[in-house]
Design a protein around this motif. Structure first.
Motif: not given
Ligand code: CTP
Ligand code: MG
Length: 231
Positions: A151-165, A167-169, A187-188
């Protein structure tokens, strides 16, 4: 909301089949990575740019940076074997800050509104990544025969940028390294710590220059942007 951007640029571009790092290939007379740098140089919310580069390409890249007045570059980290190693080297080199954006140097067409939404979301919730809804029908196949239509309704093609606090990343990158875990995006590394990651809708133009056909599309994007500016 201000941020620091980390740009992994230490790949070799094997799939581009050029005789050098694909980031040095030119689009309308300028190397690909310079377009990416210019986006962040122009963005008033970007405080600092850090690059992961191969040692043997550092001088060449530094030359472009100074000739093109990319004054926000604050430092370079040595690229690693895998992209994840290059990103971690940068994260360990930068001074502590609020929000860090990780962005492929190979994606020169990122939209500044998307950057803004990513930074705001990461500031509020810790982690936000860019993506676009899947356009095609996606199926799984086993031994050449379809086993499932997803079901593609929940699917995304992931890119960058990926943003984080910050300390977390940093924590997630170091934990992955210590555990020998290799992810295909930042993100993984955060997801495996059971931390929620928000998605921000990006644009289909934010392609990663990966194979030779991307150069054709990239030139067309530049051309159409130039025409828009002249209107
Ligand atoms: N990258 C990096 N360090 C690596 C590998 C990749 O900094 N060891 C960077 C690339 O320079 C690029 C980004 O990560 O800006 C995305 O990687 P990718 O598109 O896979 O680039 P390459 O690894 O250079 O290309 P290929 O996989 O085709 O060899
Ligand atoms: Mg690669």
């Amino acid at each position: 909301m201000n941020y620091t951007v980390v740009l992994p640029a230490a790949g070799s571009g094997k799939r581009m089949k050029a005789d050098k790092n694909k980031l040095l290939l030119e689009l309308s007379g300028k190397p690909i990575f310079l377009y990416t740098l210019e986006v962040f140089q122009r963005d008033p919310n970007c405080d600092a740019i850090w690059l992961a580069v191969k040692e043997q390409e550092r001088e060449l890249i530094e030359g472009y940076v100074s000739r093109h007045n990319i004054t926000k570059v604050q430092g370079y980290a040595a690229g690693g074997t895998e992209r994840q190693d290059s990103v971690r080297a940068c994260l360990e080199a930068i001074p502590p800050c609020g929000v860090v954006l990780v962005h492929d140097a190979a994606r020169p067409f990122i939209d500044k509104e998307v950057i803004e939404r990513l930074v705001e979301t990461a500031q509020a919730s810790g982690a936000a990544i860019a993506g676009v809804p899947v356009k095609d029908t996606i199926k799984k196949a086993e031994n050449g025969v379809i086993s499932e239509t997803v079901d593609r309704n929940q699917l995304w093609m992931i890119q960058t940028p990926q943003a984080f606090r910050y300390s977390l990343i940093l924590k997630a990158a170091q934990a992955a390294h210590n555990d020998g875990f290799m992810g295909t995006d930042e993100a993984m590394l955060v997801e495996r710590l059971n931390y929620p990651v928000a998605i921000v809708e990006s644009t289909y133009e934010n392609i990663k220059m990966t194979t030779p056909d991307d150069l054709i599309y990239g030139r067309a994007i530049l051309e159409s942007r130039l025409q828009e500016e002249q209107k």
